[in-house]
Motif scaffolding. Structure first.
Motif, PDB file in Angstrom:
ATOM      1  N   ALA A   7      47.155  45.623  50.961  1.00 46.87           N
ATOM      2  CA  ALA A   7      45.973  45.345  50.143  1.00 46.87           C
ATOM      3  C   ALA A   7      46.416  44.740  48.821  1.00 46.87           C
ATOM      4  CB  ALA A   7      45.177  46.616  49.894  1.00 46.87           C
ATOM      5  N   PRO A   8      45.858  43.613  48.411  1.00 51.25           N
ATOM      6  CA  PRO A   8      46.209  43.060  47.105  1.00 51.25           C
ATOM      7  C   PRO A   8      45.937  44.074  45.993  1.00 51.25           C
ATOM      8  CG  PRO A   8      44.976  41.464  48.416  1.00 51.25           C
ATOM      9  CD  PRO A   8      44.907  42.767  49.142  1.00 51.25           C
ATOM     10  N   ASP A   9      46.763  44.057  44.981  1.00 49.68           N
ATOM     11  CA  ASP A   9      46.620  45.006  43.875  1.00 49.68           C
ATOM     12  C   ASP A   9      45.228  44.925  43.265  1.00 49.68           C
ATOM     13  OD1 ASP A   9      49.219  45.769  44.240  1.00 49.68           O
ATOM     14  OD2 ASP A   9      50.028  44.597  42.559  1.00 49.68           O
ATOM     15  N   GLY A  10      44.643  46.098  43.087  1.00 46.83           N
ATOM     16  CA  GLY A  10      43.357  46.182  42.412  1.00 46.83           C
ATOM     17  C   GLY A  10      42.144  45.963  43.283  1.00 46.83           C
ATOM     18  N   ARG A  56      36.783  23.284  55.687  1.00 45.60           N
ATOM     19  CA  ARG A  56      37.153  23.371  54.273  1.00 45.60           C
ATOM     20  C   ARG A  56      38.341  24.302  54.140  1.00 45.60           C
ATOM     21  NH1 ARG A  56      32.614  26.964  51.173  1.00 45.60           N
ATOM     22  NH2 ARG A  56      34.114  26.678  49.499  1.00 45.60           N
ATOM     23  N   ASP A  57      39.003  24.271  52.998  1.00 45.84           N
ATOM     24  CA  ASP A  57      40.082  25.214  52.742  1.00 45.84           C
ATOM     25  C   ASP A  57      39.533  26.631  52.773  1.00 45.84           C
ATOM     26  OD1 ASP A  57      41.921  23.194  52.461  1.00 45.84           O
ATOM     27  OD2 ASP A  57      41.766  23.109  50.270  1.00 45.84           O
ATOM     28  N   TRP A  58      40.261  27.513  53.442  1.00 49.77           N
ATOM     29  CA  TRP A  58      39.750  28.874  53.653  1.00 49.77           C
ATOM     30  C   TRP A  58      40.942  29.845  53.622  1.00 49.77           C
ATOM     31  CZ3 TRP A  58      34.529  29.246  56.083  1.00 49.77           C
ATOM     32  CH2 TRP A  58      34.071  30.563  56.206  1.00 49.77           C
ATOM     33  N   PRO A  59      41.517  30.096  52.455  1.00 50.33           N
ATOM     34  CA  PRO A  59      42.660  31.011  52.378  1.00 50.33           C
ATOM     35  C   PRO A  59      42.264  32.435  52.745  1.00 50.33           C
ATOM     36  CG  PRO A  59      41.879  30.420  50.178  1.00 50.33           C
ATOM     37  CD  PRO A  59      41.129  29.556  51.134  1.00 50.33           C
ATOM     38  N   ILE A  60      43.059  33.086  53.572  1.00 49.94           N
ATOM     39  CA  ILE A  60      42.750  34.424  54.088  1.00 49.94           C
ATOM     40  C   ILE A  60      43.414  35.467  53.202  1.00 49.94           C
ATOM     41  CG2 ILE A  60      43.009  35.980  56.054  1.00 49.94           C
ATOM     42  CD1 ILE A  60      43.022  33.376  57.794  1.00 49.94           C
ATOM     43  N   ARG A  61      42.619  36.375  52.660  1.00 45.89           N
ATOM     44  CA  ARG A  61      43.136  37.325  51.675  1.00 45.89           C
ATOM     45  C   ARG A  61      43.839  38.525  52.306  1.00 45.89           C
ATOM     46  NH1 ARG A  61      42.586  37.855  46.284  1.00 45.89           N
ATOM     47  NH2 ARG A  61      42.694  39.927  45.343  1.00 45.89           N
ATOM     48  N   TYR A  62      43.369  38.982  53.445  1.00 46.14           N
ATOM     49  CA  TYR A  62      43.874  40.234  54.021  1.00 46.14           C
ATOM     50  C   TYR A  62      44.629  39.941  55.320  1.00 46.14           C
ATOM     51  CZ  TYR A  62      40.657  42.192  50.587  1.00 46.14           C
ATOM     52  OH  TYR A  62      40.009  42.492  49.413  1.00 46.14           O
ATOM     53  N   ASP A 231      30.381  33.372  45.731  1.00 47.50           N
ATOM     54  CA  ASP A 231      30.606  32.070  45.111  1.00 47.50           C
ATOM     55  C   ASP A 231      31.099  31.064  46.149  1.00 47.50           C
ATOM     56  OD1 ASP A 231      29.920  33.307  42.757  1.00 47.50           O
ATOM     57  OD2 ASP A 231      31.982  33.503  42.029  1.00 47.50           O
ATOM     58  N   PHE A 232      31.899  31.541  47.100  1.00 41.48           N
ATOM     59  CA  PHE A 232      32.471  30.666  48.125  1.00 41.48           C
ATOM     60  C   PHE A 232      31.377  30.042  48.984  1.00 41.48           C
ATOM     61  CE2 PHE A 232      34.607  30.038  52.292  1.00 41.48           C
ATOM     62  CZ  PHE A 232      35.686  29.268  51.894  1.00 41.48           C
ATOM     63  N   PHE A 233      30.394  30.837  49.394  1.00 44.04           N
ATOM     64  CA  PHE A 233      29.310  30.323  50.225  1.00 44.04           C
ATOM     65  C   PHE A 233      28.271  29.569  49.411  1.00 44.04           C
ATOM     66  CE2 PHE A 233      27.924  31.622  54.718  1.00 44.04           C
ATOM     67  CZ  PHE A 233      29.158  31.336  55.254  1.00 44.04           C
ATOM     68  N   GLU A 234      28.016  30.039  48.212  1.00 44.63           N
ATOM     69  CA  GLU A 234      26.984  29.399  47.393  1.00 44.63           C
ATOM     70  C   GLU A 234      27.346  27.953  47.063  1.00 44.63           C
ATOM     71  OE1 GLU A 234      23.807  30.812  45.718  1.00 44.63           O
ATOM     72  OE2 GLU A 234      24.120  31.578  47.741  1.00 44.63           O
ATOM     73  N   ALA A 235      28.635  27.646  47.061  1.00 45.03           N
ATOM     74  CA  ALA A 235      29.060  26.281  46.749  1.00 45.03           C
ATOM     75  C   ALA A 235      28.593  25.285  47.800  1.00 45.03           C
ATOM     76  CB  ALA A 235      30.586  26.240  46.620  1.00 45.03           C
ATOM     77  N   ILE A 263      38.519  36.531  54.719  1.00 47.16           N
ATOM     78  CA  ILE A 263      37.741  36.127  53.549  1.00 47.16           C
ATOM     79  C   ILE A 263      38.704  35.657  52.455  1.00 47.16           C
ATOM     80  CG2 ILE A 263      35.678  37.478  54.007  1.00 47.16           C
ATOM     81  CD1 ILE A 263      36.781  39.710  52.300  1.00 47.16           C
ATOM     82  N   PRO A 264      38.257  34.717  51.616  1.00 44.95           N
ATOM     83  CA  PRO A 264      39.137  34.129  50.617  1.00 44.95           C
ATOM     84  C   PRO A 264      38.975  34.723  49.213  1.00 44.95           C
ATOM     85  CG  PRO A 264      37.249  32.721  50.917  1.00 44.95           C
ATOM     86  CD  PRO A 264      37.040  33.924  51.800  1.00 44.95           C
ATOM     87  N   TYR A 265      38.438  35.939  49.131  1.00 47.52           N
ATOM     88  CA  TYR A 265      38.177  36.584  47.844  1.00 47.52           C
ATOM     89  C   TYR A 265      38.260  38.096  48.054  1.00 47.52           C
ATOM     90  CZ  TYR A 265      33.780  36.258  50.386  1.00 47.52           C
ATOM     91  OH  TYR A 265      32.840  36.283  51.389  1.00 47.52           O
ATOM     92  N   PRO A 266      38.311  38.882  46.988  1.00 42.05           N
ATOM     93  CA  PRO A 266      38.352  40.337  47.155  1.00 42.05           C
ATOM     94  C   PRO A 266      37.097  40.870  47.845  1.00 42.05           C
ATOM     95  CG  PRO A 266      38.987  39.729  44.922  1.00 42.05           C
ATOM     96  CD  PRO A 266      38.451  38.480  45.568  1.00 42.05           C
TER      97      PRO A 266
END
Length: 298
Positions: A7-10, A56-62, A231-235, A263-266
């Motif tokens: 899990a990313p910190d925080g 589109r670019d879709w970086p995977i967080r987990y 924010d990712f989808f709203e764009a 998902i590309p965000y926390p």
């Protein structure tokens, strides 16, 4: 709380703070994916390459192992979640379903999930799964490239209408539409099987209004929040502001979904995005816990 490995910190504490402030015992997330490792790697490769069905670019967080991702959800307080396998071609569903069954046996929080594809024998296979206790199905029209009302699925939908087992259905044309996405085939399906318990993934993005109308017309059609309002989808596919009050009217049939881990965000950003709609704490409690309890009969 110390974040678990993978899990990313925080990332953990903001999720726990969210549901604690609402007085909930945790979260029920109806849109989570765990797939067999070879298929998981293939899916992530498509996302990494921003393939034609991603766009589109879709970086995977987990990206951790199955064990690390389960530990992350547990630490966040996600009490129940599916694995949502989805068949992309004939002959794959049985393999996915066997794997998902074994996963649910070893992970108590996991809903026993399954999938199907329009192929001979699908009706009998789904009947066996329902009799065995499958708790949720997943169907992805964009990836599988078939219509919801494909004639080969008639026996499947008949079984599921009678059983009431939920089906998480990706039918909207996001992120990239094709000849099989959109509300038309779902509308035709519900005309024939109006008692189906459907959960429309991503609130039907980007055809929000059309899928919202289907939920208003059919009292067993639900909507999940997966990635919507972030924010990712709203764009690319903003949810129309004028439709927001209708989500309050449908309070009992909107369900939390996130698309974890892809998902590309926390994870907490999905929850924050729901809160900033300003539809009230009662709505948030219903979406994040109460509606899931009711749908799953828990």
């Amino acid at each position: 709380m110390t974040d678990p490995a993978g899990a990313p910190d925080g990332d953990v504490e903001p999720v726990r703070a969210f549901w604690n402030e609402l007085g909930l015992p945790g979260l029920i997330d109806l849109h989570v994916h765990f797939l067999p490792p070879p298929i998981q790697r293939a899916v992530w490769a498509v996302f990494d390459a921003a393939g034609p069905k991603i766009g589109r670019d879709w970086p995977i967080r987990y990206r951790g192992s199955h064990e690390e991702r389960v530990a992350t959800l547990r630490a966040m307080g996600v009490r129940r979640f599916p694995t949502l396998p989805y068949a992309h071609k004939p002959g794959v569903a049985a393999y996915l379903n066997d794997w998902a069954r074994d996963f649910a046996v070893t992970v108590p929080e996991a809903l026993w999930s399954a999938t199907f594809y329009p192929e001979p024998g699908a009706g009998a296979d789904v009947a066996d799964l329902v009799a065995g206790g499958v708790e949720v199905f997943k169907v992805h029209l964009q990836v599988g490239e078939f219509l919801a009302n494909d004639p080969l699925l008639d026996p499947v939908w008949g079984v599921l209408e009678d059983a009431g087992t939920p089906v998480v259905l990706h039918a909207g044309s996001g992120p990239v539409g094709n000849d099989f996405t959109g509300p038309a085939s779902v509308r035709r399906l519900l005309a024939r099987f109006p008692r189906l318990t459907l959960v429309i993934a991503h609130l039907g993005a980007p055809e929000y209004a059309e899928f919202l109308a289907l939920a208003e017309r059919h009292d067993r059609v639900h909507l999940d929040t997966t990635m919507v309002f972030t924010d990712f989808f709203e764009a690319d596919a903003p949810y129309p502001r004028e439709l927001r009050p209708r989500l309050l009217d449908l309070q009992e049939r909107v369900l939390l979904g996130t698309d974890f881990p892809t998902i590309p965000y926390p994870y907490a950003h999905q929850l924050e995005s729901l809160a900033r709609l300003d539809l009230g704490d009662d709505w948030l409690r219903a979406v994040c816990w109460e509606n899931g309890v009711r749908l799953l009969g828990e």
